[in-house]
Design a protein around this motif. Structure first.
Motif, mmCIF file in Angstrom:
data_model
loop_
_atom_site.group_PDB
_atom_site.id
_atom_site.type_symbol
_atom_site.label_atom_id
_atom_site.label_comp_id
_atom_site.label_asym_id
_atom_site.label_seq_id
_atom_site.Cartn_x
_atom_site.Cartn_y
_atom_site.Cartn_z
ATOM 1 N N SER A 101 29.716 -7.857 123.906
ATOM 2 C CA SER A 101 30.221 -6.935 123.077
ATOM 3 C C SER A 101 31.533 -6.764 124.082
ATOM 4 C CB SER A 101 29.684 -5.847 123.150
ATOM 5 O OG SER A 101 30.115 -4.510 123.673
ATOM 6 N N ARG A 128 11.758 -3.922 129.655
ATOM 7 C CA ARG A 128 10.806 -4.499 129.422
ATOM 8 C C ARG A 128 9.771 -4.205 130.230
ATOM 9 N NH1 ARG A 128 8.768 -9.688 126.712
ATOM 10 N NH2 ARG A 128 7.341 -8.744 125.667
ATOM 11 N N THR A 146 18.552 -12.082 122.796
ATOM 12 C CA THR A 146 19.659 -11.483 122.164
ATOM 13 C C THR A 146 20.192 -10.503 122.318
ATOM 14 O OG1 THR A 146 18.398 -12.626 120.734
ATOM 15 C CG2 THR A 146 19.842 -10.794 119.149
ATOM 16 N N GLN A 147 19.503 -9.375 122.815
ATOM 17 C CA GLN A 147 20.201 -7.699 123.149
ATOM 18 C C GLN A 147 21.256 -8.062 124.321
ATOM 19 O OE1 GLN A 147 17.606 -4.470 123.161
ATOM 20 N NE2 GLN A 147 16.329 -5.134 121.089
ATOM 21 N N LEU A 148 20.665 -9.150 124.865
ATOM 22 C CA LEU A 148 21.335 -9.565 126.436
ATOM 23 C C LEU A 148 22.924 -10.040 125.947
ATOM 24 C CD1 LEU A 148 21.491 -9.198 129.718
ATOM 25 C CD2 LEU A 148 20.651 -11.246 129.651
ATOM 26 N N ASN A 149 22.577 -10.899 125.215
ATOM 27 C CA ASN A 149 24.216 -12.007 125.314
ATOM 28 C C ASN A 149 24.900 -10.566 123.746
ATOM 29 O OD1 ASN A 149 22.850 -14.400 125.664
ATOM 30 N ND2 ASN A 149 22.262 -15.233 124.330
ATOM 31 N N ALA A 150 24.135 -10.212 122.897
ATOM 32 C CA ALA A 150 24.780 -9.389 121.920
ATOM 33 C C ALA A 150 25.761 -8.413 123.475
ATOM 34 C CB ALA A 150 24.579 -8.347 121.213
ATOM 35 N N ALA A 151 25.332 -7.519 124.197
ATOM 36 C CA ALA A 151 25.954 -7.223 125.493
ATOM 37 C C ALA A 151 26.332 -7.755 125.795
ATOM 38 C CB ALA A 151 24.602 -6.362 125.878
ATOM 39 N N VAL A 199 17.235 -4.175 126.902
ATOM 40 C CA VAL A 199 18.715 -4.036 127.203
ATOM 41 C C VAL A 199 19.388 -2.756 127.736
ATOM 42 C CG1 VAL A 199 20.717 -5.318 127.942
ATOM 43 C CG2 VAL A 199 18.949 -6.473 127.614
ATOM 44 N N PRO A 241 14.072 -11.588 121.828
ATOM 45 C CA PRO A 241 14.966 -9.957 121.409
ATOM 46 C C PRO A 241 15.419 -9.588 122.273
ATOM 47 C CG PRO A 241 12.379 -10.120 120.225
ATOM 48 C CD PRO A 241 12.473 -11.617 121.008
ATOM 49 N N LEU A 242 15.082 -10.272 123.384
ATOM 50 C CA LEU A 242 15.722 -9.281 124.665
ATOM 51 C C LEU A 242 16.967 -9.937 125.189
ATOM 52 C CD1 LEU A 242 13.904 -8.637 128.522
ATOM 53 C CD2 LEU A 242 16.321 -9.964 127.886
ATOM 54 N N PRO A 294 15.708 0.256 123.507
ATOM 55 C CA PRO A 294 16.441 -0.980 123.725
ATOM 56 C C PRO A 294 15.508 -1.616 124.727
ATOM 57 C CG PRO A 294 17.501 0.891 124.298
ATOM 58 C CD PRO A 294 16.041 1.415 124.145
#
Ligand code: CAA
Length: 262
Positions: A46, A25, A38-43, A8, A35-36, A6
């Motif tokens: 949530s 990374r 996107t993952q940070l925003n999703a985390a 993040v 992509p990083l 991952p």
């Protein structure tokens, strides 16, 4: 290898109340690729929607917080692509998070890394951290809010100095300038300190915390008369909460309040 690391890493503090997000990374010095983000925003989203989370910490590595937007990813994009796809538009997601975000910076916070740090609500760094906006050396300017947020934090002249000369600002000086909230002692873990700060906030009623964050942020957008009115109205609404009754009753009864977040 087929395993996907991952970008993040999301963990929790010992109490479970603080969501810790670690940029991961390392080979690219935590360059903030799409992509990083996107993952940070999703985390972040949530954590914001998870009732058990009361505060968030964002950190990087010991030597690098983040070395900026991903230069390799963006070097060939055209104006039309950047404009059509609203390049860096996704970075604004952080400013919609209602829960408090504590940043912990060790090492380089460059370009977008500096800007990401500026987007947090409370910011801690080590004395040897390095804040810089080196975009001018690449033929561009900051695009993640740096020119705007630096001015309100450190004033026009220091902001111009950073943006136009790519000056490196050490953590200790960043503390003196008010670019960060706190500078930890040499050798102290900035993440551990950030988690402590986040736990302190996590120990208060969630409604008052959310209101405090909303009111302080309003100061950045509103003229003073409107900001004061917004603050007073929000202050008045807190008298409709059980936490206000509990907090003031506990004071009178010389005991610790029990927050119900209601
Ligand atoms: N984007 C993509 N890759 C990056 C990167 C970035 N921002 N920063 C570092 N990397 C990569 C390097 O290319 C290198 O990859 P390879 O091993 O594949 O060559 C790897 O990370 C290690 O970096 P270095 O070898 O350069 O490490 P160093 O210790 O010699 O130097 C550094 C460290 C001074 C931070 C240097 O990497 C550097 O100057 N990085 C770029 C900093 C920068 O200009 N940031 C601003 C980006 S623009 C921006 O952020 C726009 C905005 O406002 C959003």
């Amino acid at each position: 290898s087929t395993s996907i690391e991952p970008l993040v890493i999301a963990t929790r503090s010992q109490t479970g109340k603080v969501a810790i997000m670690t940029l991961n990374r390392p080979k690219a010095l935590n360059a903030l690729s799409s992509p990083l983000f996107t993952q940070l925003n999703a985390a972040l989203e949530s954590a914001d929607n998870d009732e058990s989370v009361r505060a968030i910490v964002i950190t990087g590595g010991d030597k690098v917080f983040a070395a900026g937007a991903d230069i390799k990813e963006m070097k060939d994009i055209t104006f039309s692509e950047a404009y059509k796809n609203n390049f860096l538009g996704t970075w604004s997601k952080i400013s919609t998070i209602r829960k408090p975000i504590v940043g912990a910076v060790a090492g380089y916070a460059l370009g977008g890394g500096c800007e990401l740090a500026l987007m947090t609500d409370i910011l801690l760094c080590t004395p040897t951290a390095t804040f810089s906006q080196p975009e001018i050396t690449l033929g561009i300017i900051p695009g993640g809010g740096g020119t705007q947020r630096l001015v309100s934090l450190i004033g026009k002249h220091r902001a111009m100095d950073m943006v136009l000369t790519s000056r490196k600002v050490p953590g200790k000086l960043a503390g003196e300038w008010g670019l960060v909230s706190r500078v930890v002692e040499e050798g102290e873990s900035v993440v551990a300190e950030a988690v402590k700060v986040a736990e302190t906030v996590a120990g208060y009623g969630a409604i008052a915390v959310q209101a405090g964050k909303e009111a302080v942020n309003a100061a950045l957008d509103l003229p003073l008369d409107q900001g004061l009115r917004f603050e007073r109205r929000l202050f008045q609404t807190l008298f409709a909460t059980a936490d206000q009754k509990e907090g003031m009753a506990a004071f009178g009864e010389k005991r610790k309040p029990t927050w119900g977040d209601k």
